[in-house]
Motif scaffolding. Structure first.
Motif, short mmCIF file in Angstrom:
data_model
loop_
_atom_site.label_atom_id
_atom_site.label_comp_id
_atom_site.label_asym_id
_atom_site.label_seq_id
_atom_site.Cartn_x
_atom_site.Cartn_y
_atom_site.Cartn_z
N MET A 174 12.00 -1.41 11.36
CA MET A 174 13.03 -1.52 12.38
C MET A 174 12.45 -1.28 13.78
SD MET A 174 16.15 -2.10 13.32
CE MET A 174 17.27 -1.94 11.92
N ASP A 175 11.61 -0.28 13.92
CA ASP A 175 10.99 -0.01 15.22
C ASP A 175 10.20 -1.22 15.71
OD1 ASP A 175 12.02 2.54 15.30
OD2 ASP A 175 10.19 3.51 14.57
N HIS A 176 9.48 -1.86 14.80
CA HIS A 176 8.70 -3.05 15.17
C HIS A 176 9.62 -4.18 15.62
CE1 HIS A 176 5.49 -5.98 15.22
NE2 HIS A 176 6.14 -6.72 14.34
N ALA A 177 10.72 -4.39 14.89
CA ALA A 177 11.66 -5.44 15.27
C ALA A 177 12.25 -5.18 16.65
CB ALA A 177 12.78 -5.54 14.23
N LEU A 178 12.56 -3.92 16.94
CA LEU A 178 13.12 -3.59 18.25
C LEU A 178 12.08 -3.76 19.35
CD1 LEU A 178 15.28 -0.46 17.31
CD2 LEU A 178 16.04 -2.81 17.72
N ASP A 179 10.84 -3.47 19.02
CA ASP A 179 9.77 -3.72 20.00
C ASP A 179 9.68 -5.22 20.31
OD1 ASP A 179 9.12 -1.05 20.21
OD2 ASP A 179 7.43 -1.16 18.82
N LEU A 180 9.74 -6.05 19.28
CA LEU A 180 9.69 -7.50 19.48
C LEU A 180 10.87 -7.99 20.32
CD1 LEU A 180 8.68 -8.79 15.92
CD2 LEU A 180 7.20 -8.61 17.93
N GLU A 181 12.02 -7.32 20.18
CA GLU A 181 13.22 -7.69 20.91
C GLU A 181 13.36 -6.92 22.23
OE1 GLU A 181 16.26 -10.01 19.20
OE2 GLU A 181 14.20 -10.59 19.69
N SER B 162 0.80 -1.23 0.00
CA SER B 162 0.00 0.00 0.00
C SER B 162 0.83 1.28 0.00
CB SER B 162 -0.93 0.01 1.21
OG SER B 162 -0.19 0.10 2.43
N ILE B 163 2.12 1.22 0.31
CA ILE B 163 2.89 2.46 0.45
C ILE B 163 3.28 3.03 -0.91
CG2 ILE B 163 3.81 1.76 2.69
CD1 ILE B 163 6.50 1.21 1.26
N SER B 164 3.54 4.34 -0.93
CA SER B 164 4.09 4.97 -2.12
C SER B 164 5.61 4.86 -2.07
CB SER B 164 3.68 6.44 -2.19
OG SER B 164 4.32 7.19 -1.16
N VAL B 165 6.27 5.08 -3.20
CA VAL B 165 7.73 5.03 -3.23
C VAL B 165 8.31 6.09 -2.30
CG1 VAL B 165 9.77 5.26 -4.69
CG2 VAL B 165 7.74 4.09 -5.57
N ASP B 166 7.65 7.24 -2.20
CA ASP B 166 8.13 8.31 -1.31
C ASP B 166 8.09 7.91 0.16
OD1 ASP B 166 8.66 10.10 -3.36
OD2 ASP B 166 6.61 10.89 -3.37
N GLU B 167 7.29 6.90 0.50
CA GLU B 167 7.17 6.46 1.89
C GLU B 167 8.13 5.33 2.24
OE1 GLU B 167 2.52 7.17 2.98
OE2 GLU B 167 2.95 5.59 1.51
N LEU B 168 9.05 5.01 1.34
CA LEU B 168 9.92 3.85 1.54
C LEU B 168 10.79 4.01 2.80
CD1 LEU B 168 10.81 1.13 0.41
CD2 LEU B 168 12.52 2.32 -0.96
N GLY B 169 11.38 5.19 2.98
CA GLY B 169 12.20 5.42 4.16
C GLY B 169 11.42 5.28 5.45
N GLN B 170 10.21 5.82 5.46
CA GLN B 170 9.35 5.71 6.63
C GLN B 170 9.01 4.25 6.91
OE1 GLN B 170 5.75 8.05 6.35
NE2 GLN B 170 4.74 6.87 7.97
N PHE B 171 8.74 3.49 5.85
CA PHE B 171 8.42 2.08 6.02
C PHE B 171 9.58 1.31 6.63
CE2 PHE B 171 8.36 -2.29 4.44
CZ PHE B 171 7.08 -2.70 4.79
N VAL B 172 10.79 1.56 6.15
CA VAL B 172 11.97 0.87 6.69
C VAL B 172 12.16 1.22 8.16
CG1 VAL B 172 14.50 0.81 6.58
CG2 VAL B 172 13.15 0.60 4.48
N ASP B 173 11.97 2.48 8.53
CA ASP B 173 12.09 2.88 9.93
C ASP B 173 11.03 2.21 10.80
OD1 ASP B 173 14.30 4.49 9.56
OD2 ASP B 173 13.15 6.33 9.32
N GLU B 174 9.81 2.12 10.29
CA GLU B 174 8.74 1.47 11.04
C GLU B 174 9.02 -0.02 11.21
OE1 GLU B 174 5.15 2.30 8.95
OE2 GLU B 174 5.07 4.40 9.58
#
Length: 234
Positions: free
Chosen positions: A195-202, A181-193
């Motif tokens: 990573m944030d999710h992975a850190l939450d899991l850890e 669903s994301i746009s190409v312009d949102e790619l950086g935001q998606f990658v950060d999200e």
């Protein structure tokens, strides 16, 4: 004219010290660019030395004009010879090759590559051995048309293992739906999200180095301007 957007995020094991993963970006001499992700065996400075050796050899070969499959094979042979088959690493190359108008993916890693094209998301996974152990190891190669709106994303195995020790493993399916669903312009935001999710899991202290890298193609862009932003602690 199309524009290439790139994004990556890294976090070392335990959220402290030095990551054993290396990510590099290199321009291709005939047009395009390549993202490189190398993960050295283990973690910390020793793994970092291995991943840097692998990544920088790949940078040199790509800059000299070698094709991705040849790059992956040459890096494998270099590591095998230098460490006599006793050290392993993973290697992933995500390329936009304007000479052939294709996206090229070379994999010597267990982590999947998420691909989005024409409103479909699919994974490239399996059939990719790590480098350094066997003399005849070859990369898994995939070539796709360089279509506007395409996205590619891959990671080190730290993301695959995130949350397992707490009984909350990473859910690829949910993130694939978001990826669609994301746009190409949102790619950086998606990658950060991601990573944030992975850190939450850890719970803030990953058991392994986590690295994520991605690229996307944005169509109908006539600007020749180039920009790169980074946030790096020392």
């Amino acid at each position: 004219m199309q524009r290439v957007e790139v994004a990556w995020s890294k976090m070392p094991k335990g959220a402290l010290g030095q990551s054993g993963d290396s990510i590099e970006l290199v321009e291709r001499p005939l047009g395009g660019l390549t993202l490189i992700l190398a993960d050295g065996q283990g973690s910390g400075p020793a793994a970092r030395r291995i991943s840097r050796m692998v990544a920088m050899r790949a940078v040199q070969l790509i800059a000299d004009g070698s094709r991705d499959g040849a790059v992956a094979r040459a890096v494998q042979d270099m590591l095998y010879t230098a460490r006599e088959g006793r050290v392993t690493a993973t290697l992933a190359l995500l390329s936009v090759d304007w000479h052939t108008r294709t996206l090229v993916i070379a994999r010597n890693a267990p982590s999947p590559v998420l691909c989005r094209q024409e409103e479909h998301v699919f994974r490239l996974e399996g059939g990719a051995e790590v480098i350094g152990t066997y003399r005849k190891t070859r990369p898994a190669m995939t070539e796709l048309e360089a279509l506007p709106g395409s996205l590619l994303l891959t990671c080190s195995d730290g993301l695959l293992h995130a949350g397992r020790r707490y009984g909350t493993p990473f859910d690829w399916t949910a993130w694939e739906e978001r990826f669609l669903s994301i746009s190409v312009d949102e790619l950086g935001q998606f990658v950060d999200e991601l990573m944030d999710h992975a850190l939450d899991l850890e719970r803030g202290r990953p058991t392994d180095d986590i690295s994520i890298m991605a690229l996307g193609l944005k169509g109908d862009d006539e600007s020749a301007r180039r920009s790169l932003y980074a946030s790096i602690p020392y």
